[in-house]
Design a protein around this motif. Sequence first.
Motif: not given
Length: 412
Positions: A279-281, A284-287, A384-385
């Motif tokens: 989820a963290c990865g 980071f992709g969204v960001l 992510l969701l």
Amino acid sequence: MLRTLRKAEYAELMILFFIQAAAMAVWFVPLGTILDANGLHSIKSYSYAANALAAFISPLMFGAMADRHFPPARVLRWLAFATAITTAVVSTAIKDHWHPAFILLLIQLFYLSYAPMFSISTALVLARLADANKEFGPVRALATVGWMAGALLISLLELDRSAFAEYIGATVWLLVAVFTYYLPILEVPPSAEHLSWHERLGLDALTLLKDRNTRVVFIASTLFNMPICAFYPYAPTHLHDLGFVRTSAWMSLAQVSEIVAMFSLAWLLVHWRLKWIFACGLAFGVLRFSLSAMNTHYTLLLGITLHGASYVLVFITAQIYLNQRIDPAWRSRAQALLTLMNGGVGNLIGYLGVGWWFDACTGAAPTHWTAFWGLLAGSAALVLLYFLAAYRDRDQNPDYIQLNKATSPAPL
């Protein structure tokens, strides 16, 4: 003496990852700008999608070969020699302005030998590590360093837009082939004498998708791979539009955070559950896409930098997950199936879809970079969701264990 031998083994694995990743970077990082500079923009998205088509064919087939018939190092050697030859031919075709359709065909032939190699190398390395959770990150970091070295070399030689760069790539692929002679030959587990074509082509690996969590990991990484396909074809173009010159060197900023993430992965795998690393990865992709959408010098560079950390926490974690959950006799096929899903399904839809979206955002006017990266940020957020909702955070799935007892020679 044992400690000395252990260090020597680590060195072999690190060198393998280093030179192979350097060869991959010399091809992949400048390819988009080389095609643009030689009047081949019309085949740009198809050139990247050719990798996806190859991923449907060769990874599982050669993965099954490495599992059942020939030692992985030997299979890797054959593929590296073939890739060196096709790289040189493609470079000649671009330099001498052969017909675009024929160049595209040669690129497709190149990818047939290129596509399965890194999954085979990964399986080979994981097979030789005593504790993959602790050891794989630092060893795999040398691939990141090699990628950086390849990209920086191209910019140092000012070949970011020159087809001559791929002659260098061909030379490095030859080094990969030669180095495999120094790798120990791992024994291939005995298999049945009479195998069906389904098994020879590695299609029996699809049974691994019966496990819910494994299936979610495959699907989430594949879906996330689709917006990621915009990175190497179009981030250098965005850099060029903002006035950056040595675009291959600037792109290597992604490998800075990738190295940090690699060395952090051992700690994360011990202290965090896989669900939250993944989820963290994805977050980071969204960001990183959101930062690129701001269309400024600093936010674009920061977005490029975050790409590496996002890649590690999603795709490298998936490789380690498979190594832990899949029987050793299926190791190469499991990694090859991941390559098929990401490099085949994800890349084919991703490169063609992103190419269409880029054309829509460009038109007759300058590219609308905010809209281009903004849609990709939204796509990554949806992935992510999905992952958070679908992944069941538990150690083992009874159906998955039952599947492996029925299909593999040893228990999981």
